[in-house]
Structures are given as C-alpha cells and as structure tokens.
Design a protein around this motif. Structure first.
Motif, mmCIF file in Angstrom:
data_model
loop_
_atom_site.group_PDB
_atom_site.id
_atom_site.type_symbol
_atom_site.label_atom_id
_atom_site.label_comp_id
_atom_site.label_asym_id
_atom_site.label_seq_id
_atom_site.Cartn_x
_atom_site.Cartn_y
_atom_site.Cartn_z
ATOM 1 N N PHE A 246 -32.916 -1.455 -9.970
ATOM 2 C CA PHE A 246 -32.065 -2.159 -10.932
ATOM 3 C C PHE A 246 -31.802 -3.591 -10.490
ATOM 4 O O PHE A 246 -31.759 -4.510 -11.314
ATOM 5 C CB PHE A 246 -30.748 -1.406 -11.135
ATOM 6 N N ASP A 247 -31.628 -3.809 -9.188
ATOM 7 C CA ASP A 247 -31.414 -5.171 -8.675
ATOM 8 C C ASP A 247 -32.624 -6.054 -8.955
ATOM 9 O O ASP A 247 -32.486 -7.202 -9.386
ATOM 10 C CB ASP A 247 -31.130 -5.143 -7.171
ATOM 11 N N ILE A 248 -33.819 -5.515 -8.715
ATOM 12 C CA ILE A 248 -35.035 -6.287 -8.961
ATOM 13 C C ILE A 248 -35.194 -6.560 -10.455
ATOM 14 O O ILE A 248 -35.500 -7.687 -10.865
ATOM 15 C CB ILE A 248 -36.270 -5.548 -8.406
ATOM 16 N N ALA A 249 -34.960 -5.550 -11.274
ATOM 17 C CA ALA A 249 -35.081 -5.731 -12.727
ATOM 18 C C ALA A 249 -34.099 -6.775 -13.233
ATOM 19 O O ALA A 249 -34.437 -7.603 -14.088
ATOM 20 C CB ALA A 249 -34.857 -4.399 -13.436
ATOM 21 N N ALA A 250 -32.871 -6.765 -12.684
ATOM 22 C CA ALA A 250 -31.846 -7.721 -13.123
ATOM 23 C C ALA A 250 -32.221 -9.157 -12.776
ATOM 24 O O ALA A 250 -31.807 -10.093 -13.470
ATOM 25 C CB ALA A 250 -30.505 -7.366 -12.491
ATOM 26 N N SER A 251 -33.044 -9.327 -11.743
ATOM 27 C CA SER A 251 -33.447 -10.680 -11.355
ATOM 28 C C SER A 251 -34.559 -11.221 -12.252
ATOM 29 O O SER A 251 -34.941 -12.383 -12.141
ATOM 30 C CB SER A 251 -33.903 -10.704 -9.895
ATOM 31 N N ALA A 252 -35.097 -10.366 -13.128
ATOM 32 C CA ALA A 252 -36.130 -10.746 -14.096
ATOM 33 C C ALA A 252 -37.283 -11.510 -13.455
ATOM 34 O O ALA A 252 -37.578 -12.641 -13.822
ATOM 35 C CB ALA A 252 -35.507 -11.566 -15.231
ATOM 36 N N PRO A 253 -37.965 -10.892 -12.478
ATOM 37 C CA PRO A 253 -39.070 -11.588 -11.825
ATOM 38 C C PRO A 253 -40.222 -11.856 -12.785
ATOM 39 O O PRO A 253 -40.476 -11.060 -13.697
ATOM 40 C CB PRO A 253 -39.494 -10.624 -10.705
ATOM 41 N N ALA A 254 -40.905 -12.974 -12.597
ATOM 42 C CA ALA A 254 -42.027 -13.334 -13.454
ATOM 43 C C ALA A 254 -43.104 -12.262 -13.386
ATOM 44 O O ALA A 254 -43.358 -11.676 -12.336
ATOM 45 C CB ALA A 254 -42.601 -14.681 -13.027
ATOM 46 N N GLY A 255 -43.715 -12.003 -14.520
ATOM 47 C CA GLY A 255 -44.841 -11.083 -14.564
ATOM 48 C C GLY A 255 -44.481 -9.624 -14.680
ATOM 49 O O GLY A 255 -45.352 -8.791 -14.922
ATOM 50 N N GLU A 256 -43.212 -9.275 -14.509
ATOM 51 C CA GLU A 256 -42.809 -7.868 -14.643
ATOM 52 C C GLU A 256 -42.527 -7.555 -16.108
ATOM 53 O O GLU A 256 -41.899 -8.345 -16.811
ATOM 54 C CB GLU A 256 -41.562 -7.579 -13.813
#
Length: 202
Positions: free
Chosen positions: A183-193
């Motif tokens: 959830f932390d990674i998703a919340a950061s909205a990384p490019a390409g995801e």
C-alpha cells in the motif's frame, strides 16, 4: 485475475455506453488502470484499433502490448493531430476520456469524427471547461460512466473464455505479509506501475 474484475467492469461499462461497433477506431485518453482495461474492453467489443495517449512512456509501452494499439505521448505530440493523421483526416469513432485531466477534457472533441461518441470515464477533481461548440460542430454523442451496472457476469465470462487477458496489467505482486509495504508503494504512485496485487493466503 479475480481482483481485476472490478476495474475491468468500468471498461466494459464504458464500451457498452459507447455502443462500440465492429471496426470502430477508438481513442483512450489516459493509460492508467482504468484506461488500460478500457483498451481491452474496446478491443473485445470490436474496435479495429485503439489509439492511447498518456505522458508515461512505460505505460504507453504496456498499452502497445495489449493488441492493435497505437500510442501518443502527449508531452511530445498533439493528440488530435496524431489521430487525424492516423485516420486520414476523419477522426476517431469513439473517444474514452479516462484521465480526468482538465486539458484533456477541454480538447476532448478535437480528435472526434463527425457524429462520433465521447465517453467520460475519468473524474476531474474540479469543474473544468467543456467546449460546447466543438461538440456541436461534430454533433457529438456524449455519454458518462460512473462505475458500472450489471456487467460483472460479462467480465467473468470474458476472462474465463480468454476473450480478455488482464494479466499484463498486473505489474507487481506482493505476499500478504508485505501488504503494508504494498500500500505504501502504491500510494507513492511510482512511474510505470499499473495494478499491484496482494496474494491472499489460501
């Protein structure tokens, strides 16, 4: 794939609202999760090809892997010009606005053919300008999507038959124990995801 039924249902609802016909050329504005499931739904509904626009080259690469898809990076090119070039100056039959971006909505009718259809799927965060005259000149039909209605069964059937494959949209998978990290990674909205999934314990 089960976790993808809900977002896929939005794309299927959009294609249903658009009344896609075999051989249509569609534009999907925005290559996020909803934009990409809309690409899949538009192709499954009969579109001959789909032109996808975004600012993220990684997502555009992903879109090209979904079938007969052309892409336009709107940081580098004008969408309407590219669509007109790709359609011999005629324009697209259907435009799915999946970004919710103000600039996209303001110019949404420019790539549309006469008597074509625009479906608003993305949700802007504030009031945006809407070009009534551009819509009138084309005598555009305009539809709106808020989630979906009565399409879950269709989505399950299309996934089961292989008519739609959502696997390419799942860009990262996490074990249940890593849910907070996910959830932390998703919340950061990384490019390409596009879509991350958490594997539930069986």
């Amino acid at each position: 794939a089960g976790a993808m039924v809900e977002p896929l249902a939005v794309g299927v609802q959009a294609a249903t609202q658009a009344k896609v016909k075999p051989g249509d050329i569609a534009v999907v504005i925005g290559a996020g999760p909803i934009g990409l499931v809309t690409v899949l739904a538009a192709l499954a509904a009969g579109c001959a090809r789909v032109i996808v626009s975004d600012v993220d080259p990684v997502k555009l690469d992903m879109a090209r892997g979904l079938g007969p898809v052309e892409t336009v990076n709107v940081r580098e090119s004008n969408l309407a010009e590219e669509v007109l070039k790709s359609t011999n100056g005629w324009g697209a039959d259907v435009i799915f606005e999946c970004s919710g971006a103000e600039v996209a909505i303001t110019h949404v009718f420019e790539p549309l053919r006469p008597a074509g259809t625009v479906v608003f799927v993305g949700m802007p965060t504030k009031l945006v300008a809407y070009d009534v005259v551009a819509a009138q000149i084309r005598e555009a039909r305009v539809e709106h999507v808020f989630r979906y209605a009565n399409v879950f069964g269709r989505c399950v059937d299309m996934l089961a038959s292989g008519a739609i494959d959502v696997a390419p949209l799942i860009t990262r998978t996490f074990d249940f124990e890593d849910s907070i990290k996910a959830f932390d990674i998703a919340a950061s909205a990384p490019a390409g995801e596009v879509k991350m999934q958490i594997l539930m314990p069986r």
